[in-house]
Design a protein around this motif. Sequence first.
Motif, mmCIF file in Angstrom:
data_model
loop_
_atom_site.group_PDB
_atom_site.id
_atom_site.type_symbol
_atom_site.label_atom_id
_atom_site.label_comp_id
_atom_site.label_asym_id
_atom_site.label_seq_id
_atom_site.Cartn_x
_atom_site.Cartn_y
_atom_site.Cartn_z
ATOM 1 N N ARG A 1 0.940 -1.592 0.163
ATOM 2 C CA ARG A 1 -0.321 -0.492 0.074
ATOM 3 C C ARG A 1 1.292 1.654 -0.276
ATOM 4 O O ARG A 1 1.655 0.995 0.118
ATOM 5 N N ALA B 1 -0.211 5.277 1.656
ATOM 6 C CA ALA B 1 -0.691 5.813 2.400
ATOM 7 C C ALA B 1 0.274 7.353 2.622
ATOM 8 O O ALA B 1 0.299 7.110 3.785
ATOM 9 N N PRO B 2 -0.285 7.821 1.917
ATOM 10 C CA PRO B 2 -0.556 9.478 1.537
ATOM 11 C C PRO B 2 -0.787 10.063 2.754
ATOM 12 O O PRO B 2 -2.280 10.016 3.019
ATOM 13 N N SER B 3 -0.315 10.998 3.175
ATOM 14 C CA SER B 3 -1.379 11.761 4.211
ATOM 15 C C SER B 3 -0.996 13.507 3.824
ATOM 16 O O SER B 3 -0.538 13.758 2.572
ATOM 17 N N GLU C 1 -4.597 9.054 4.270
ATOM 18 C CA GLU C 1 -3.778 9.103 5.757
ATOM 19 C C GLU C 1 -4.875 10.735 6.259
ATOM 20 O O GLU C 1 -4.228 11.957 6.307
ATOM 21 N N TYR D 1 -2.512 8.834 14.666
ATOM 22 C CA TYR D 1 -1.756 7.794 13.442
ATOM 23 C C TYR D 1 -1.658 6.320 13.427
ATOM 24 O O TYR D 1 -1.436 5.899 12.967
ATOM 25 N N VAL E 1 -3.444 3.620 11.185
ATOM 26 C CA VAL E 1 -2.679 2.920 11.088
ATOM 27 C C VAL E 1 -2.056 0.992 10.793
ATOM 28 O O VAL E 1 -2.528 0.495 9.898
ATOM 29 N N ARG F 1 8.057 1.929 3.334
ATOM 30 C CA ARG F 1 7.776 3.199 3.055
ATOM 31 C C ARG F 1 9.095 4.412 3.692
ATOM 32 O O ARG F 1 9.515 3.597 3.800
ATOM 33 N N LEU G 1 9.533 6.348 9.944
ATOM 34 C CA LEU G 1 8.454 6.235 10.215
ATOM 35 C C LEU G 1 9.195 5.034 10.833
ATOM 36 O O LEU G 1 8.099 3.915 11.418
HETATM 37 N N1 GLU Z 1 0.836 8.708 6.472
HETATM 38 C C1 GLU Z 1 1.947 9.004 6.286
HETATM 39 C C2 GLU Z 1 2.887 9.778 5.721
HETATM 40 O O1 GLU Z 1 2.642 10.179 4.468
HETATM 41 C C3 GLU Z 1 3.287 6.875 5.814
HETATM 42 C C4 GLU Z 1 2.088 6.518 6.758
HETATM 43 C C5 GLU Z 1 2.860 5.235 6.409
HETATM 44 O O2 GLU Z 1 3.132 4.714 5.232
HETATM 45 O O3 GLU Z 1 2.381 3.742 7.013
HETATM 46 O O4 GLU Z 1 3.945 9.747 5.966
#
Ligand code: GLU
Length: 297
Positions: free
Chosen positions: A5, A7-9, A41, A175, A179, A193, A197
Amino acid sequence: MYIGRFAPSPTGPLHFGSLVAAVASYLEARIHQGRWLVRMEDVDKPREMPGAAANILNTLSEFGFEWDGEVVYQSQRESDYQRAFEILKSNALVYACSCSRKEIADSANHGIEGLVYPGTCRNKHHQTAERLAWRVKVNADLIEFDDAIQGHQLQQLSQDIGDFVLKRSDGFFAYQLAVVVDDALQKVTHIVRGADLLASTPRQIYLQRLLGYTQPQYAHLPLVTNQNGEKLSKQTLAAPIEIHDAKAQLWFALDFLNQQPPLSLKTSSLSTLWQWALENWRLGNINPHNAMATAYK
Ligand code: GLU
């Protein structure tokens, strides 16, 4: 079945750093004949920039990414987060916390990511949780995992992080909880990612264990930095990636990921570039260290 996946914010348009995460997670999923999901996200509504979610999806599709299934929006999944939260609550694993930032700053030690919450409210048993944050109790167990790019990782949450927030005082879920719930409900098997993180991962593994979820495999990409060595982000005023420049930007993303794309690809068609990437992609080529992208030199 491999399920990956992105998962952009939606706090702003995609920048080169987010493109790198999209490219790597996409190619990994595709070469494993897997599914590639896109999840918006937007759980942190106050930080959302109006129009950013649509802008991100449009950019992804103009760049030639093809996602599987419907895009999922975290803002519509509060009941799933609430359900997970209630499980933790019924097991006495969370507690309400009334500490202000200042109170924490006055009494806490520094950990891996800011202050280690000293557990002040653990035994206060606040009766009314209105406008209070909720923290999960952590312990001294070592949390270890093998990252496919960054290698073996180890953290002790009680010493490095402290009890962390799952629900904020403004009522939004954090978050870390969102997540973990989403990755589990969407049956994500592989998470690719940015390395920003990496330090959050043990908190996520801890929550997976408390909730009885399967632990996905992790690969944390090197961060793209600007000339000052700072991560590209909205805060560091990273330039948005431009649709008209898609080929060059994708080429630079592959180059940053050390895939050694031939120079001739820069001027070929977008589909030739993707085809080359699918045939030549190797996660093992990625250099784990953060670096400035050629495009930003
Ligand atoms: N939404 C997060 C971001 O844009 C990424 C979260 C993830 O990949 O777990 O930094």
